[in-house]
Design an enzyme around this catalytic site. Structure first.
Site, short mmCIF file in Angstrom:
data_model
loop_
_atom_site.label_atom_id
_atom_site.label_comp_id
_atom_site.label_asym_id
_atom_site.label_seq_id
_atom_site.Cartn_x
_atom_site.Cartn_y
_atom_site.Cartn_z
N ARG A 88 1.08 -1.14 -0.19
CA ARG A 88 -0.17 -0.17 0.11
C ARG A 88 0.90 1.20 0.02
NH1 ARG A 88 -1.69 1.02 4.39
NH2 ARG A 88 -1.23 -0.84 5.63
N LYS A 98 -8.62 -2.26 0.86
CA LYS A 98 -8.52 -1.45 1.99
C LYS A 98 -9.36 -0.12 1.66
CE LYS A 98 -6.13 -3.87 4.63
NZ LYS A 98 -6.85 -4.61 5.81
N HIS A 100 -11.02 -3.38 12.46
CA HIS A 100 -10.18 -4.23 11.73
C HIS A 100 -9.40 -5.41 12.36
CE1 HIS A 100 -5.53 -4.50 10.05
NE2 HIS A 100 -6.34 -4.87 9.19
N SER A 144 -1.52 -5.70 9.63
CA SER A 144 -0.78 -6.72 8.67
C SER A 144 0.44 -7.29 9.43
CB SER A 144 -0.64 -6.18 7.54
OG SER A 144 -1.72 -5.74 6.81
N LYS A 192 -3.34 -12.03 12.55
CA LYS A 192 -4.82 -12.10 12.59
C LYS A 192 -5.29 -13.22 11.59
CE LYS A 192 -6.37 -8.33 10.67
NZ LYS A 192 -5.08 -7.93 10.33
N THR A 193 -4.77 -13.26 10.19
CA THR A 193 -5.26 -14.24 9.41
C THR A 193 -5.01 -15.74 9.96
OG1 THR A 193 -5.33 -12.74 7.43
CG2 THR A 193 -5.16 -15.09 7.02
N ASP A 211 -10.10 -10.57 8.36
CA ASP A 211 -9.40 -9.10 8.32
C ASP A 211 -10.40 -7.98 8.70
OD1 ASP A 211 -7.00 -7.64 7.85
OD2 ASP A 211 -7.95 -6.86 6.13
N ARG A 256 1.33 -12.38 -1.49
CA ARG A 256 -0.05 -12.44 -0.76
C ARG A 256 -0.77 -13.54 -1.55
NH1 ARG A 256 -2.12 -9.41 3.84
NH2 ARG A 256 -0.77 -7.80 4.00
#
Length: 605
Positions: free
Chosen positions: A130, A273, A293, A311, A315-316, A330, A395
């Site tokens: 990003r 996003k 988030h 990130s 989390k994932t 997410d 990713r």
């Protein structure tokens, strides 16, 4: 030529002659090159003598011709594109094209390849993460009083937005194929929005096919006007001499027009996003619900756990648990009715991915999934998840249905029981797990401490300590205190336990210590879900005044108390004071907006 034709005799009538099996030719080594060529010649000669009947096949352009006739646009939809400035006589619009069609176009036109597992591998070009410094929001009368303006939400005037919007449409009009995907954001019909994505790359269309909620045929036929539109012309740069532009990249949102324009970056995550930022605005302002988030999963008893974190914090990975159903990885909304996922898929980091450590994610990478910026073996097409030569931020995007234990629909009508705040501490001083009081939960939610990990943003090459308020600063639109107040109210009303879990370094800071082993973090999370940690004995962790368990079966004592893991106690205390000072400096921004008991819940020097 005439002699050759005369020499060809018709096949004799009767059954087709049997084909004698050819002798097996062993795979040649480099020293057998001549033998290999000779064997190949003999093989070809033998085949030439064998009668061969060509099977019935369709004309090679059959599918492409059919695609050209099927834009999927009629009536109002067709009128919209004409009025928006699209040259309908020149471009071919493919609306909600099936993944197989998008595969073909990406391979034919973008240089994509199919991995050994069936996933599509493609690349985002120069930008592999990003570009938060290039994110802008239009300053206009309908939303200007709601937005948290500053370095996160940079102002853009309406005229500049119109210039960039026209620049994006002009670029899309130069493409042979323009892809449209119409889908939903939000699994609860009461709070969802209709999103239209318009882009020039097939892989971007496939990405959003995975990340948004895919409509049924009936829903697509009755889709109507979208609530929000993305114009993705990322291959084309912004004009950096246009007022307000600081580079050739621009990612901008206009809440008055409910539109987003992307120029100068082909990183697919900007679209994902962007939708999250829109929901961060609409859910509290329009619907009165709390957008977060976070990832989320649910146990057999209906107990929901929310995992907060930026990130790279886990989390994932941690929410993908074979013993619990995955609501999402997410983005979620904690509503008055329960918890629902905003997205229709997952966007997992692939660096160092393995079937042993993360089987659910590994096995989800199959036909329909998109691997972004992943290096692969050019012969076998097997992805090399350990190779970070393109970026650390490799990713994969896949539909949530690819996770066997996904909660479909991704909506649970029960309130959370546990909240886990994930941090990745590059200083190596925070405990792997701490039980937070309600005031500490508010403090750490507002502080949002973690470390930016390599690749998650453009130019980040090593972990950088950062404070991302609400664990979501790059994406939030309203003042952080608004989200924090809503969170505190919901936690109090539902008696939710809160835990701070550090997935970062232990035994030393980044460069000298090591990352906390995933197996121990998983054990800690399991103990949260089983209730084991709620019943454990606790001790106070110094300057941060955190309550940490004195023991937990399966986790080393020296890991639970980071002071014991450091060989140099003085160095440890020095890093503790340094990090505590950073907390105090960062939290000063919110001190005037919180009660004294929340301010005092942080580290005290």
């Amino acid at each position: 030529m005439l002699r050759l034709l005369a020499a060809i005799k018709p096949l004799p009538k009767g059954p087709t002659p049997s084909i004698a099996p050819l002798p097996r030719i062993p795979h040649p080594t480099l020293s057998q090159t001549r033998l290999c060529f000779r064997a190949s010649f003999i093989h070809t000669t033998n085949m030439a003598r064998t009668p061969y009947v060509t099977p019935h096949i369709l004309h090679k352009h059959y599918a492409q011709a059919f695609d050209a006739e099927q834009s999927g646009l009629i009536g109002k939809d067709l009128e919209y594109f004409s009025q928006a400035g699209f040259d309908m006589d020149r471009i071919q619009i493919k609306r909600n094209a099936p993944p197989a069609v998008l595969y073909e176009d990406a391979i034919r036109n973008e240089g994509a390849i199919i991995s050994s597992s069936g996933a599509l591998i493609n690349f985002s070009g120069k930008k592999t993460g990003r570009s938060p410094k290039d994110k802008r929001i239009v300053y206009e009368e309908t939303s200007k009083d709601e937005i948290w303006w500053g370095s996160v939400n940079i102002k853009m005037d309406e005229h500049t937005f119109e210039i960039n919007r026209e620049r994006a449409i002009d670029y899309l009009n130069t493409r042979d194929n323009v892809y449209v995907f119409d889908g939903f954001a939000g699994w609860d019909p009461k709070y969802r929005i209709k999103v239209r994505v318009i882009c020039a790359r097939a892989y971007h269309a496939l990405f959003m096919n995975n990340m948004l909620i895919r409509p049924t045929d009936e829903e697509l036929a009755d889709f109507g006007d979208p609530d929000f539109i993305i114009y993705n012309a990322g291959q084309f740069p912004a004009n950096r001499f246009t007022k307000g532009m600081s580079s050739t990249t621009s990612v901008e949102i206009n809440f008055k027009r409910m539109e987003m324009v992307i120029l100068g970056t082909e990183y697919a995550g900007e679209m994902k996003k962007g939708i999250f930022s829109v929901m961060h605005y609409l859910q509290p302002v329009k619907f009165g619900q709390l957008s977060l988030h976070s990832s989320a999963n649910v146990g057999e008893a209906g107990d929901v756990t929310l995992f907060f974190g930026l990130s790279g914090t886990g989390k994932t990975t941690l929410s993908a648990d074979a013993r619990r159903k995955l609501i999402g990885d997410d983005e979620h909304v904690w509503s008055d009715d329960g918890v629902f996922n905003i997205e229709g898929g997952c966007y997992a980091k692939c660096i160092n991915l393995s079937a042993e450590k993360e089987p659910e994610i590994f096995n989800a990478i199959r036909f329909g999934a998109v691997l972004e910026n992943v290096v692969y073996n050019p012969i076998t097409r097997v992805p090399d998840y350990d190779d970070a030569s393109i970026t650390e931020n490799t990713r994969c995007a896949y539909p949530i249905e690819f996770i066997p234990n996904a909660q479909i629909p991704c909506h649970v009508k029960s309130q959370p029981k546990n909240i886990i705040m994930l941090t990745c501490d590059a200083f190596g001083v925070l405990p792997p797990v701490s039980k937070l009081t309600p005031e500490q939960a508010s403090y750490h939610f507002l502080a949002g401490y973690t470390s930016k990990t390599p690749g998650t943003e453009d130019g980040v090459l090593e972990p950088i300590p950062t404070f991302s308020t609400c664990y979501s600063a790059p994406f939030i639109v309203l003042h952080p205190g608004r989200y924090a107040e809503m969170l505190a109210e919901r936690m109090s009303k539902n008696n939710v336990d809160c835990w701070l879990i550090n997935t970062g370094w232990t035994g030393g800071k980044f460069g000298s210590g090591k990352r906390c082993p995933l197996k121990y973090t998983r054990r800690i999370v399991d103990a949260v879900h089983s209730g084991e940690l709620a019943k454990a004995e606790y001790e106070t962790f110094g300057v941060f005044n955190l309550q940490i368990p004195t023991s937990l079966e399966g986790v080393p004592r020296e890991l639970l108390n980071p002071r014991l893991a450091w060989a140099n106690t003085e160095a440890f205390e020095r890093e503790v004071r340094k990090l505590a000072g950073m907390f105090q400096k960062a939290f000063a921004l919110y001190e005037s907006d919180v009660e004294e008991k929340v301010r005092l819940a942080g580290p005290q020097l």
